[in-house]
Every structure is written in C-alpha cells, then in structure tokens.
Design an enzyme around this catalytic site. Sequence first.
Site, PDB file in Angstrom:
ATOM      1  CB  SER A  12     -26.218  -3.007 -30.841  1.00 42.58           C
ATOM      2  OG  SER A  12     -26.458  -4.382 -30.262  1.00 42.58           O
ATOM      3  CG  HIS A  37     -22.238  -2.389 -29.489  1.00 44.12           C
ATOM      4  ND1 HIS A  37     -21.381  -1.064 -28.327  1.00 44.12           N
ATOM      5  CD2 HIS A  37     -23.041  -2.858 -29.184  1.00 44.12           C
ATOM      6  CE1 HIS A  37     -21.621  -1.561 -27.758  1.00 44.12           C
ATOM      7  NE2 HIS A  37     -22.367  -2.191 -27.417  1.00 44.12           N
ATOM      8  CG  ASP A  39     -24.900  -4.663 -26.911  1.00 40.65           C
ATOM      9  OD1 ASP A  39     -24.318  -4.147 -26.478  1.00 40.65           O
ATOM     10  OD2 ASP A  39     -25.874  -4.909 -27.518  1.00 40.65           O
ATOM     11  CG  MET A  41     -26.120  -8.979 -22.377  1.00 42.38           C
ATOM     12  SD  MET A  41     -28.494  -8.650 -23.087  1.00 42.38           S
ATOM     13  CE  MET A  41     -27.635  -6.857 -23.643  1.00 42.38           C
ATOM     14  CG  HIS A  70     -21.663  -2.478 -23.846  1.00 43.86           C
ATOM     15  ND1 HIS A  70     -23.411  -2.723 -23.546  1.00 43.86           N
ATOM     16  CD2 HIS A  70     -21.352  -2.596 -22.532  1.00 43.86           C
ATOM     17  CE1 HIS A  70     -23.921  -1.482 -22.726  1.00 43.86           C
ATOM     18  NE2 HIS A  70     -22.602  -2.404 -21.720  1.00 43.86           N
ATOM     19  CG  MET A  72     -24.337  -5.545 -20.024  1.00 45.10           C
ATOM     20  SD  MET A  72     -25.058  -4.814 -22.188  1.00 45.10           S
ATOM     21  CE  MET A  72     -25.080  -4.941 -23.110  1.00 45.10           C
ATOM     22  CG  MET A 141     -25.520   1.519 -20.952  1.00 44.72           C
ATOM     23  SD  MET A 141     -25.744   0.672 -21.884  1.00 44.72           S
ATOM     24  CE  MET A 141     -27.033   0.126 -22.300  1.00 44.72           C
ATOM     25  CG  ASP A 176     -25.693   0.370 -25.841  1.00 44.34           C
ATOM     26  OD1 ASP A 176     -26.632   0.187 -26.160  1.00 44.34           O
ATOM     27  OD2 ASP A 176     -24.853  -0.659 -25.233  1.00 44.34           O
TER      28      ASP A 176
HETATM   29  C1  DX5 Z   1     -28.825  -3.033 -25.095  1.00 42.32           C
HETATM   30  C2  DX5 Z   1     -27.433  -2.910 -25.650  1.00 42.32           C
HETATM   31  C3  DX5 Z   1     -27.562  -2.229 -26.513  1.00 42.32           C
HETATM   32  C4  DX5 Z   1     -28.689  -2.850 -27.068  1.00 42.32           C
HETATM   33  C5  DX5 Z   1     -29.795  -0.876 -28.177  1.00 42.32           C
HETATM   34  O1  DX5 Z   1     -28.889  -4.058 -23.360  1.00 42.32           O
HETATM   35  O2  DX5 Z   1     -26.976  -2.974 -25.187  1.00 42.32           O
HETATM   36  O3  DX5 Z   1     -26.732  -2.135 -27.518  1.00 42.32           O
HETATM   37  O4  DX5 Z   1     -28.812  -3.607 -28.285  1.00 42.32           O
HETATM   38  O5  DX5 Z   1     -30.306  -1.411 -28.822  1.00 42.32           O
HETATM   39  P1  DX5 Z   1     -31.094  -0.132 -28.961  1.00 42.32           P
HETATM   40  O6  DX5 Z   1     -30.603   0.375 -30.283  1.00 42.32           O
HETATM   41  O7  DX5 Z   1     -32.400  -1.444 -29.944  1.00 42.32           O
HETATM   42  O8  DX5 Z   1     -32.180   0.395 -28.398  1.00 42.32           O
HETATM   43 ZN    ZN Z   2     -24.736  -2.183 -25.944  1.00 38.47          ZN
END
Ligand code: DX5
Ligand code: ZN
Length: 229
Positions: A12, A37, A39, A41, A70, A72, A141, A176
């Site tokens: 990620s 990956h 993320d 948000m 991904h 969110m 998750m 994840d």
């Molecule tokens: C959390 C994200 C993850 C996150 C994982 O909301 O969706 O992808 O970056 O990070 P680690 O591996 O540090 O838990």
């Molecule tokens: Zn993620």
Amino acid sequence: MSFSRSIKIAPSILSADFADFGREIQAIEDQGADWVHVDVMDGHFVPNLTFGPPAVAAFRKHVKTVMDVHLMIAPVDPYIDAFAQAGADILTAHIEAGPHIHRTLQAIRGAGMKAGVALNPATPEDAVAHLLDLTDLVCVMTVNPGFGGQSFIDLTGKVRALRAMIGDRPIHIEIDGGVTPQTAPLVAAAGADVLVAGSAVFKGGAVENPAPYGDNIRAIRHAAEGAIA
Ligand code: DX5
Ligand code: ZN
C-alpha cells in the site's frame, strides 16, 4: 490478467513518501511487488483524506503490474468513471458505503474494471452471498479502515467461511490491515491469496535504499507460502 490463487503481495503506497510516488512505485515493483495497492480516502466514510482520480492517474504512469484501487469513500457511484479513466485495474468499494453495492459492482464492471467488494471488520461474510457473480475480489479488512500501521484483528474464521463460499469461482480474497510476516500465515492458511501491506513493506527502506522493501516483501511471501505448502 489471468486468475491465479498464488500468493500476491500488494504494497500500500499509503506508507510511501507522498512527495515521491513515482519512484516509490518503481522501487516496490523492482523489489518484487505483485500489485500496487492505492488507498483512496474521503474524510467522510473514513476519518482521513488521501488522493483522488487525478493523483491515481499520475500513479498509473508508473505502475507496470496491477493497480488495485481501494475506495474508502461514500458515495462511490459518481466517481466510478473517473477512476476507470485514471486507469484502475481493480476498483474495490465498501459494502458499508451505501445501500446499492449490487448496482455499484455492476457499474464498476460496466466501466471495464475488475470489481472488488470490501468488508469492515464488523461486517459478516454472509453480506457478499448474493454478490459473488458480480465480484472479482473480496477484501477482508483486518483493521478499521482509515490509517496504516494499526494492529491486525484476527478474522481468520471469516476468511475461512468466505473461502468455502467462493469455492471454484475466480474470486480473490484480499487481506488489508496489519499484515506482517507474523500474521500473513494465519490468513494464507485460511484461504487468502492477496496480502496488502503498508508499514510492513516500507519500514526500513527508502527510494535511495530500496533493498529493505524487497526483504520485507520476501519475508511476508515466504511466511504466507509456508502456511499453505
Ligand atoms: C487502511 C488501508 C490499508 C493500509 C494498510 O485503511 O486500507 O491498505 O494502508 O496499512 P498497514 O499494512 O500498515 O496496516
Ligand atoms: Zn487498503
């Protein structure tokens, strides 16, 4: 992108240097990442903000493997075409992000991407029972979404139940949150094949010193593969 259930490591870039995404992506791919990956948000569905479609389009120029996006965010549907234009290979939406995940998954495939559905820790596996024909990936998750570096929540029972539900269908199970060489074997043994890892991949390395990224990726992969050998 042919389907395989072999272990894939998806770093990620939430844990990358935000001023240097291009070189960070190249570094993790050179060091053995299978997917990248991303993320996204929105400060609404989750209590953190990252980046939108123009940034994801900029990442695309550097990703040679698979760009796994991904979301969110809520709502999702108004942004699906923008993420398709940005070059996402896989677009994953949260089942908790709205009342019409069925329509959302149809729209993601309709826009030419693979469709993923993500489940928060509190959401039971049965929530995807009527979505399997519309889904290419189920993301479990193992932290509450929003931040990297949180502790792994052990949901191996959910992963195992999903694996049984999926059977022979070509659907990835992605984990994840909190994936490390210590937790990877638990989820791999339960049936997961895609392991997202942020802090556990990027720790100790940098674009000027990428070898630790490779060591970290190999350690997670080795631990996971050891659990299914
Ligand atoms: C959390 C994200 C993850 C996150 C994982 O909301 O969706 O992808 O970056 O990070 P680690 O591996 O540090 O838990
Ligand atoms: Zn993620």
